[in-house]
Every structure is written in structure tokens, then in C-alpha cells.
Design a protein around this motif. Structure first.
Motif: not given
Length: 527
Positions: A415-435
Motif C-alpha cells: 500500500v505504501l509503495e503504491h501511494v508513494a509511487g503516485v505521490a513521489p514528492t510527498v514525505p512518507t509521514r504524510d503518506v501514512r497520515d493520509a492513509l
């Protein structure tokens, strides 16, 4: 009482990462029609895989009175697949035609067995389901069917195969009003045990019992969805009453403890004054008795308060306070006069501009999804079946969620790899927060997307839209309520109504469309 068709005995299941889906569940499904319900992510799809034998419990066992057939949320619709594949009869049809063509290979006879009328039975089943496909259409490519036609054909295949137990996972996805009516009729006439995984209130009024999966446990309730809701309402009211009562007792115990401490302090102070005039040995003995008495008093009140707190905790657990999605779409900054899309339906053109909300509506097979694909420039876009009908985007900032979510998610990526792939400039912490705001949290974030339920897959795809840079000006959603639980659908309505960009949506959920307060409905029909 009839013998249960499915029995779970002390059954537990956890993923390798430790995520618990079931915890020592013992339950039974009746021999009629059962609606399996629960919030997205509760584990319904995992439970289905346990029932079909695709997964094995980590503890306990699952037993059935016969083999189990399954209509999954995501069934194969490859370019070479035909209607016969959806019905599950292609191998027998191929063998039958080979024999009729003069091929005497014994393997063909083994495949056909005694089912020489399979072609006629398949056509009859399709006709009974209201699909009215001709014999030649058994070879029709699945890609030429609408989503609703494909689902209804696949359901017909389950019924045609006639196994004693069948599981339908979200069977009303993509169905128009007519097709929904046909499905409900099939359910009412179903022979054998039927388990229906669904969030569809109307469909759940056609079952004999409800099985709810929640917090790792499974409970069954006799009756339809409305009876289940009424029972939950009664239970919830009683649980809240018990909680209020337990909280009142706890407050009273706390007051008594405070009053007791005040009394002990006053007695101690009075004792000190009187002890000053006593012999030391007598004063010490009196002090020891007073301390012992105070200790017993404190202990008694502390125990009473602790028991009251335990009752509050127990009562609180009975009150249903389920997590809800917390979603806010970004502000795309679209001016009211900004033209975002242009639709032509049978020669008549309509322009979507600014924060307008359009719906594309029509029966299955009218080309709603095809029109959306032409709008977003999908690679396999085909000509629209209605003459003079087309769509053109006037912005390249498009957020696109197709009907088939598997087109967006790579099953082998986490899941993390998918979202990071479509939003590569977003910090991992922000990706986790959004999820996390979408209730995709903890170990689930590091699991492959193939392990997710349909509702979870939608939320992961939605997270990619939220984090996209630059943010989309136009959202294009094809059947967004498919697989979504009722609470998430309610929140999605609120979010889309507050969205300040353009919106184009295809949905057969009339209540959902009505609640969106649409600016226009573009109707595709044969007139």
C-alpha cells in the motif's frame, strides 16, 4: 431447526504481519440466505476465502456440508475471456464442439461427461436471468459487456453450476435498476445455501439472516437488514443507558472516597491533639489502630472505585463507536468560469465548468464507462456505441478512479509503495497520515495490495488522488460506491459536495446521486 451449512469452530486467523482478522470465532450459517455485513476492512473478504478453502485458519476449523462456489469482487475479464468463461462452461463447450466436429479424443468425452446439453442449459439460464443472449453470444468477448452485464452473467454462472453452497461478494456492483431487479429475483429463487457479502440495503432485505463481522468476532441475527438495524438500535440504546448508569456509580464512589479521605484527615488531626497529653506507649497504640482503620477504609473505597471503573469500561465496550473515514480533498483553485470538460450526447454538446457536478446515467450497456474512458484518454478507448456521442477533457489535471480498481493498483506492491509511487514528492509521514485518515493504518500499510478488500482498495486509490501534485481540477469517478460500507459512502457524499473542482460520476446508486446535488445528468439511452 435446520442443520447449519457452514460452521466455524474456535476459528482464528491472523496475517503474517500479526494483523488479527478473526479471534476464536464460533458461529454457524444457516442453509438459506445469509447476508454477511461489516465495515470496510473488517475482514469479510478474508472470511470468504476461509469459507472457500483458499485460506486456512491459524486456529480452529471451518466445516461445510458441501463444496463452495464463489463470485468474487474481482473476477477475471481478460481480453480473451468470453461469456462462456464467465459462466464457467467454456472448457465443456470447447470439448463438445470438438466432438461434434469429429475429434474423438477421449479427453473431450471426459470433460463433457454426461453434460451434453450444457449449451442449451447455459442459454436457458441467461434467458431466465433476463440477459437474452443468443447461442453465438456465448463466444462474445467479456470486454464488450458492460460492468453490470458481466456481473449478472457471472452470477448466472454460479447458479448454473449448482454447487450446494454459493458465496456472492458484492453482487450488486455496477447493476442498473433493471439488472438489480433481475438479481433480486434470482436471489429469491435460489436453491441451496447462499452467502451474500454486501453493503446494499435493498439486497439485504432479501436474506433470511444477517451475520455481522466486527472487531474480530462474528454474530448472526435472524431476519433481514431492517430487523438487524432495529435490534442494533435497541442494543445501542441499552448499552448507552448501562454506560450512563455505570458512570454515575463511578462518580458516586469517587465522591465517597474523597469524603472518606477528608474524614480520615480530620480524625488524624484530632488524634494528634489528644495524643499530646497521653503517655507515649498509649499514644502509639492509638495511632496504630487509627492507621489500620484508615487503611481498611481507603482499601474498601479504592476497591469499590476500581470495580465501578471496570463496570464503566465493560459498558463502554458495548457501545458501538466505530471509526469513520476522515477525508478532506485539496482545494484545486478552479475559477467558476474555467471550462473543464465537454460532452456530446447524440450531437448535443454540454460543457462542465468550474465546480459543477455532472452524472452520466443510463442502463447497462449504454456506454457510460466508455464515455468516461474517452474523457480521460484511456489507452484502450474504443468508439462510443451511441452515434454522435463523445467526451473531451479541457484540463490535464484529472483524478481518475475507474470501475475496475485493479487497473490502478499493482497487486505485488505494498500500500505504501503504491501511494508513494503516485505521490513521489510527498514525505512518507504524510503518506501514512493520509492513509490513516482513510482507516488504512498500522501493518496494513505494509501489506501487498492484493490482500485488500474492495473498499480498502478504493480508499488506497483515493489517497493517491488526495496527495497528487498538482491537485486535480476534475474528478472522474466510475461507480465510486462499489464495495464501500454505508458510513464511508455517507462521508464520501459530504466530501464531494464540498469539493471545489469539477466532478463527473457514473453510478447506479440513485440515492447517492440525489445526495450529491448534481448540476446536470447526461442520459445515455437508445432513443
Amino acid at each position: 431447526m435446520t442443520t447449519p451449512s457452514i460452521v466455524l469452530t474456535d476459528c482464528s486467523f491472523a496475517w503474517p504481519d500479526g494483523s488479527v482478522v478473526l479471534e476464536r470465532v464460533s458461529a454457524a450459517f444457516g442453509s438459506g440466505r445469509t447476508g454477511l455485513v461489516g465495515a470496510n476492512g473488517a475482514g469479510k473478504s478474508t472470511l470468504v476465502r476461509l469459507l472457500t478453502g483458499d485460506l486456512v485458519p491459524t486456529r480452529g476449523n471451518v466445516s461445510t456440508t458441501g463444496p463452495v462456489d464463489l463470485l468474487p469482487q474481482r473476477f477475471v475479464r481478460g481480453p480473451d475471456h468470453t461469456v462462456a468463461d464467465l459462466l464457467g462452461v467454456r472448457e465443456r463447450l470447447d470439448a463438445l464442439h470438438a466432438i461434434l466436429g469429429g475429434d474423438a479424443d477421449p479427453h473431450h468425452f471426459d470433460v463433457v461427461d454426461d453434460d451434453w446439453d450444457i449449451e442449451a442449459r447455459a442459454i436457458a439460464a441467461l434467458d431466465e436471468a433476463g440477459l437474452e443472449l443468443a447461442v453465438a453470444d456465448l463466444r462474445r468477448p467479456v470486454a464488450t459487456l458492460s460492468g453490470g452485464q458481466a456481473v449478472l452473467t457471472a452470477v448466472t454462472g454460479v447458479r448454473l453450476r449448482g454447487l450446494p453452497i454459493a458465496v456472492l461478494d458484492e453482487p450488486t456492483n455496477d447493476l442498473d435498476r433493471r439488472s438489480r431487479g433481475l438479481l433480486l429475483d434470482l436471489v429469491d429463487r435460489w436453491r441451496g445455501t447462499l452467502v451474500i457479502v454486501s453493503h446494499d440495503r435493498e439486497l439485504l432485505e432479501h436474506v433470511d439472516e444477517i451475520a455481522e463481522l466486527r472487531d474480530g468476532s462474528l454474530r448472526t441475527f435472524g431476519g433481514t437488514w431492517s430487523a438487524f438495524e432495529e435490534r442494533l438500535s435497541i442494543e445501542h440504546t441499552a448499552a448507552e443507558r448501562d454506560l450512563r448508569s455505570a458512570e454515575q456509580v463511578l462518580r458516586a464512589e469517587r465522591r465517597q472516597r474523597v469524603e472518606a479521605e477528608t474524614t480520615i484527615a480530620r480524625r488524624a488531626k484530632a488524634g494528634e491533639k489528644s495524643a499530646a497529653s497521653m503517655p507515649k506507649i498509649l499514644a502509639n497504640a492509638r495511632r496504630n489502630r487509627a492507621e489500620a482503620t484508615a487503611g481498611k477504609l481507603r482499601s474498601g473505597h479504592a476497591d469499590a472505585e476500581s470495580r465501578a471503573r471496570e463496570h464503566v469500561d465493560a459498558a463502554s465496550r458495548q457501545v458501538r463507536n466505530d471509526d469513520t473515514v476522515k477525508l478532506d480533498l485539496p482545494n484545486p483553485g478552479v475559477p467558476a468560469a474555467r471550462r473543464l470538460a465537454e460532452f456530446t450526447v447524440r450531437g448535443r454538446t454540454t460543457v462542465l465548468q468550474g465546480p459543477e457536478r455532472f452524472a452520466i446515467v443510463g442502463a447497462n450497456g449504454m456506454g457510460k464507462t466508455t464515455l468516461l474512458e474517452r474523457l480521460v484518454g484511456a489507452a484502450d478507448t474504443r468508439p462510443h456505441p451511441l452515434p454522435g456521442t463523445d467526451a473531451k477533457a479541457l484540463t490535464d489535471r484529472i483524478g481518475w478512479l475507474p470501475q475496475c480498481r485493479e487497473d490502478l493498483l499493482d497487486d505485488d506492491r505494498t500500500v505504501l509503495e503504491h501511494v508513494a509511487g503516485v505521490a513521489p514528492t510527498v514525505p512518507t509521514r504524510d503518506v501514512r497520515d493520509a492513509l490513516a485518515r482513510l482507516l488504512v493504518r498500522g501493518a496494513v500499510v505494509d501489506r501487498p495490495t492484493r490482500t485488500l478488500s474492495g473498499g480498502e482498495r478504493f480508499r488506497v486509490a483515493l489517497a493517491g488522488l488526495i496527495l497528487a501534485q498538482p491537485s486535480p481540477q476534475l474528478l472522474v469517478l466510475d461507480e465510486p460506491t462499489n464495495d464501500l460500507d454505508m458510513a464511508t459512502t455517507d462521508h464520501l457524499v459530504d466530501v464531494l459536495r464540498a469539493w471545489r473542482g469539477g466532478l463527473v460520476v457514473v453510478s447506479h446508486d440513485e440515492l447517492f446521486l440525489d445526495r450529491l446535488r448534481l448540476d446536470a445528468r447526461l442520459v445515455l439511452d437508445t432513443l
